[in-house]
Scaffold this active site. Structure first.
Site, short mmCIF file in Angstrom:
data_model
loop_
_atom_site.label_atom_id
_atom_site.label_comp_id
_atom_site.label_asym_id
_atom_site.label_seq_id
_atom_site.Cartn_x
_atom_site.Cartn_y
_atom_site.Cartn_z
N SER A 5 -3.68 -0.67 -9.58
CA SER A 5 -4.24 -1.97 -9.18
C SER A 5 -5.21 -1.75 -8.02
CB SER A 5 -3.09 -2.91 -8.81
OG SER A 5 -3.55 -4.08 -8.22
N GLY A 6 -4.67 -1.69 -6.77
CA GLY A 6 -5.56 -1.42 -5.62
C GLY A 6 -5.64 0.05 -5.28
N GLY A 7 -4.77 0.88 -5.88
CA GLY A 7 -4.82 2.33 -5.65
C GLY A 7 -4.33 2.76 -4.27
N HIS A 8 -3.48 1.95 -3.61
CA HIS A 8 -3.05 2.27 -2.24
C HIS A 8 -1.72 3.00 -2.17
CE1 HIS A 8 -6.29 -0.32 -1.16
NE2 HIS A 8 -6.00 -0.34 0.12
N CYS A 68 -3.72 -6.04 5.16
CA CYS A 68 -4.92 -5.27 4.83
C CYS A 68 -5.52 -5.77 3.51
CB CYS A 68 -4.54 -3.80 4.71
SG CYS A 68 -5.96 -2.79 4.41
N VAL A 121 -2.69 -6.53 -5.55
CA VAL A 121 -1.49 -7.36 -5.76
C VAL A 121 -0.54 -6.71 -6.78
CG1 VAL A 121 -2.75 -9.49 -5.22
CG2 VAL A 121 -2.40 -8.88 -7.61
N HIS A 168 1.51 -4.18 -4.57
CA HIS A 168 2.04 -4.83 -3.35
C HIS A 168 3.13 -5.86 -3.67
CE1 HIS A 168 1.73 -6.09 0.84
NE2 HIS A 168 1.45 -7.33 0.50
N LEU A 220 9.97 0.46 -0.29
CA LEU A 220 9.26 1.03 -1.44
C LEU A 220 7.74 1.06 -1.26
CD1 LEU A 220 9.56 2.13 -4.38
CD2 LEU A 220 9.07 -0.19 -5.14
N TYR A 253 6.12 1.64 1.27
CA TYR A 253 5.72 2.79 2.09
C TYR A 253 6.33 4.03 1.42
CZ TYR A 253 4.84 -0.89 5.58
OH TYR A 253 4.40 -2.02 6.25
C1 LIG Z 1 -4.50 0.55 3.91
C2 LIG Z 1 -3.13 0.11 3.50
C3 LIG Z 1 -2.62 -1.05 4.06
C4 LIG Z 1 -1.35 -1.52 3.68
N1 LIG Z 1 -0.84 -2.66 4.25
C5 LIG Z 1 0.38 -3.12 3.88
C6 LIG Z 1 0.94 -4.31 4.45
O1 LIG Z 1 0.34 -4.96 5.30
N2 LIG Z 1 2.17 -4.69 4.03
C7 LIG Z 1 2.87 -4.00 3.09
O2 LIG Z 1 3.98 -4.42 2.72
N3 LIG Z 1 2.36 -2.87 2.54
C8 LIG Z 1 1.15 -2.42 2.91
N4 LIG Z 1 0.65 -1.27 2.35
C9 LIG Z 1 1.41 -0.59 1.32
C10 LIG Z 1 1.10 -1.25 -0.03
O3 LIG Z 1 1.76 -2.49 -0.11
C11 LIG Z 1 1.58 -0.36 -1.18
O4 LIG Z 1 0.97 0.89 -1.11
C12 LIG Z 1 1.31 -1.04 -2.53
O5 LIG Z 1 2.14 -0.48 -3.51
C13 LIG Z 1 -0.14 -0.89 -2.90
O6 LIG Z 1 -0.43 -1.61 -4.06
P1 LIG Z 1 -1.77 -1.25 -4.85
O7 LIG Z 1 -1.81 -2.09 -6.05
O8 LIG Z 1 -2.91 -1.28 -3.91
O9 LIG Z 1 -1.53 0.27 -5.17
P2 LIG Z 1 -1.50 1.12 -6.53
O10 LIG Z 1 -1.59 2.51 -6.03
O11 LIG Z 1 -2.50 0.65 -7.50
O12 LIG Z 1 -0.05 0.81 -7.09
C14 LIG Z 1 1.13 1.13 -6.40
C15 LIG Z 1 2.28 1.28 -7.40
O13 LIG Z 1 2.40 0.10 -8.19
C16 LIG Z 1 2.16 0.38 -9.58
N5 LIG Z 1 1.38 -0.72 -10.14
C17 LIG Z 1 0.18 -1.17 -9.70
N6 LIG Z 1 -0.21 -2.21 -10.46
C18 LIG Z 1 0.76 -2.43 -11.37
C19 LIG Z 1 0.92 -3.37 -12.43
N7 LIG Z 1 0.02 -4.30 -12.67
N8 LIG Z 1 2.03 -3.29 -13.21
C20 LIG Z 1 2.96 -2.33 -12.98
N9 LIG Z 1 2.87 -1.43 -11.98
C21 LIG Z 1 1.77 -1.48 -11.18
C22 LIG Z 1 1.42 1.69 -9.59
O14 LIG Z 1 1.58 2.37 -10.82
C23 LIG Z 1 2.06 2.41 -8.40
O15 LIG Z 1 3.31 2.94 -8.79
C24 LIG Z 1 -0.60 -0.79 2.72
C25 LIG Z 1 -1.12 0.39 2.19
C26 LIG Z 1 -2.37 0.85 2.57
C27 LIG Z 1 -2.91 2.13 1.99
#
Ligand SMILES: Cc1cc2nc3c(=O)[nH]c(=O)nc-3n(C[C@H](O)[C@H](O)[C@H](O)COP(=O)(O)OP(=O)(O)OC[C@H]3O[C@@H](n4cnc5c(N)ncnc54)[C@H](O)[C@@H]3O)c2cc1C
Length: 547
Positions: A129-132, A195, A200, A203, A488, A490
């Site tokens: 999704s966001g790759g974080h 951030c 979503v 997260h 999770l 983190y």
């Molecule tokens: C710069 C930064 C700031 C952050 N700030 C916060 C914060 O303020 N509060 C907080 O709680 N956390 C925070 N985090 C941590 C963040 O919530 C997690 O890293 C979160 O999992 C990121 O979601 P993503 O979709 O961006 O990541 P992704 O890397 O895309 O996904 C994370 C995980 O979820 C899975 N996933 C993604 N989309 C789906 C989907 N649609 N269906 C099923 N699985 C899916 C992925 O396969 C992976 O296992 C932050 C991280 C970073 C890098």
């Protein structure tokens, strides 16, 4: 979290270029050669995959070059650069594996088709999704072959002010959601992370801490419905179709273990037209330790409109504490409240600023005064290229001597950081089994530890990761135990990894209990029903438990 979003480290782009410089370039070239060499082995599978996709064409998806990205495409190259930048991952032996392709579906049927072809050809799927993800699990895999399902094209946001809800595409970022809400209403907001570039998809499915969690709980606590696709390509048209167990699991249990969430329906929350923020920097003095010590006992007991977090870091060789706060109300109410409950901080009128809720998001990202459109920026602003993070929950205040021990360790490396975020309020009202996130009543605050470094060098990496593990070891006596809690979102692969496809529930409990406590068993049972063959798996996915 400001440390990654935009923390003000005194570093220019030019300096960054110099530090990473030539060494990074040579490693990157080596990396590309390695990827290119392994490509010949996977191309037959890629061809079969593409052929499978086109024979079951559901739309223009399979024909469109812009929606399936092969290794010669721009998107694919961008991904390989991201992987190469996260040099730490090479120690996990991930970087030798590359996705056979990246799919960027626009509809649920395109996701369905990708999953069916993946299953047929025994190709793994990583949903992004966001790759974080802190360990890169949305785009890296130690198992091959795999594809990346990048949901960047699935990010529509429909706000319904009458219902006070929004349907959000799983590929949207929280910044995009905040922006849309703010454009539609001055009195609504959503309680998620600080951030904007966080997606979503990950997260919400991992919890979602933010500055309104004491008032409204986690982001996941405010999800009221979802759409979902399972390993058989079945599309679930909402919560009623998927059933309460699965709906429970994807709101904090990590949806990646169960399938692909395509849309979330969230409940918007009411926010006052006036929000007050303040930042108070404390230099390293005996007083700083005393004030942080005091903060521990009161932060979770303050009225739930007030969220004060503490960031500890090393600034030019001196440990400092920054108190950053968000108050859902005006300065006139905040100052007397602080004078009564936390006079030690010495908050003054001039430290505070009143603003709208959406501007408070900008404030927490050090972007006050910039156009609101910066919330739409999906790019991660890594001030430092490499980092390792861990988390803890604290149930009893750490004594002053314990805090001093942490400060001492903060002198040992470059750029250590620790963010302490208070629970209490709504976080305590929600029971520990109501969602998979169990760290509720009884926990004073969460700690996120982070260490960053700038030089792309294996020894540097090892030094920093080793330091982080030492600090974590030092903290053991001060934090939750039996099991020691972790968050999770983190993600931390040090807690344990699934070693095989059919990793047992007992083995996975080693890390699973840390994130989910006793909810881990229910998660494994849900997994046993929705995905008994463990199609959706990763290094830390929930294994199926069939009873
Ligand atoms: C710069 C930064 C700031 C952050 N700030 C916060 C914060 O303020 N509060 C907080 O709680 N956390 C925070 N985090 C941590 C963040 O919530 C997690 O890293 C979160 O999992 C990121 O979601 P993503 O979709 O961006 O990541 P992704 O890397 O895309 O996904 C994370 C995980 O979820 C899975 N996933 C993604 N989309 C789906 C989907 N649609 N269906 C099923 N699985 C899916 C992925 O396969 C992976 O296992 C932050 C991280 C970073 C890098």
């Amino acid at each position: 979290m400001l440390f990654l979003c935009n923390f003000k480290l005194k570093k220019t782009k030019a300096l960054k270029m110099r530090t990473v410089g030539a060494f990074a370039l040579s490693l990157f070239l080596l990396f590309l050669v390695k990827w290119a060499n392994s490509d010949s082995k996977v191309s037959p599978i890629r061809d079969q995959f593409l052929s499978c996709m086109s024979t079951h064409s559901v739309s223009t998806f399979m024909n469109s070059k812009s929606l399936i990205h092969e290794p010669d495409s721009r998107l694919y190259t961008d991904l390989s650069q991201t992987v190469s930048q996260n040099y730490r991952f090479s120690s996990l032996n991930f970087s030798s594996q590359k996705p056979i392709l990246i799919a960027t579906p626009r509809t649920e049927s395109e996701i369905q088709r990708s999953l069916l072809c993946s299953k047929k050809l025994d190709v793994q799927v990583r949903t992004k999704s966001g790759g974080h993800d802190y360990e890169g699990l949305s785009y890296l895999s130690s198992q091959s072959p795999f594809i990346v399902l990048d949901l960047i094209n699935l990010r529509s946001i429909d706000i319904n002010l009458r219902e006070e809800t929004a349907w959000v595409g799983a590929g949207a970022t929280i910044g995009e959601l905040y922006y849309k809400i703010a454009k539609a209403s001055k009195i609504h907001g959503f309680p998620a992370g600080t951030c904007p570039s966080v997606g979503v998809g990950g997260h919400f499915s991992g919890g979602g801490f933010g500055a309104m969690m004491r008032k409204h709980g986690l982001a996941a606590d405010n999800v009221v419905d979802a759409r979902f696709v399972d390993a058989n390509g079945r599309i679930y048209n909402g919560r009623r179709e998927m059933g309460e167990d699965l709906f429970w699991a994807i709101r904090g249990g990590g949806a990646a273990s169960f399938g692909v969430v395509t849309f979330w329906k969230v409940k918007l929350v009411r926010v006052p037209e006036k929000v007050t923020c303040f930042t108070r920097y404390l230099p390293f003095t005996q007083n700083m330790t005393k004030i942080v010590h005091r903060w521990q006992s009161i932060a979770a007991t303050l009225g739930d409109n007030l969220f004060i977090r503490v960031i500890i870091y090393n600034s030019g060789g001196s440990v400092q504490a920054t108190f950053q706060a968000n108050y859902l109300g005006g300065i006139d109410k905040l100052i007397p409240l602080m004078n009564e409950k936390f006079p030690e901080l010495g908050l003054r009128f001039q430290d505070c600023s009143e603003m709208s809720w959406v501007d408070s998001i900008m404030y927490f990202n050090w972007k006050s005064g910039q156009p609101l459109e910066t919330l739409l920026d999906r790019e991660q602003r890594y001030n430092d290229l490499y980092f390792k993070a861990k988390s803890d929950f604290v149930k009893n205040p750490i004594p002053e001597t314990g805090l001093e021990g942490i400060w001492k360790r903060f002198h040992e490396v470059e750029s250590p950081m620790m963010i302490m975020e208070p629970l209490g309020g709504r976080m305590y009202e929600i029971g520990e089994t109501e969602t998979p996130f169990p760290h509720r009543r009884g926990n004073l605050y969460n700690i996120q530890y982070m260490v960053k470094w700038r030089v792309k060098d294996i020894e540097e990496m090892e030094k920093h990761v080793r330091w982080m593990r030492f600090l974590y070891g030092y903290m053991r006596v001060y934090v939750s135990g039996s099991p020691r809690g972790a968050y999770l979102n983190y993600r931390d692969l040090d807690l344990g990894m699934n070693k095989a496809i059919n990793c047992s529930f007992e083995d996975a409990s080693l890390w699973g209990m840390r994130y989910f406590g006793s909810n881990f068993k229910r998660l494994a049972m849900v997994k046993g029903k929705i995905d008994p063959t463990n199609f959706f798996r990763n290094e830390q996915s929930v294994p199926p438990l069939i009873v």
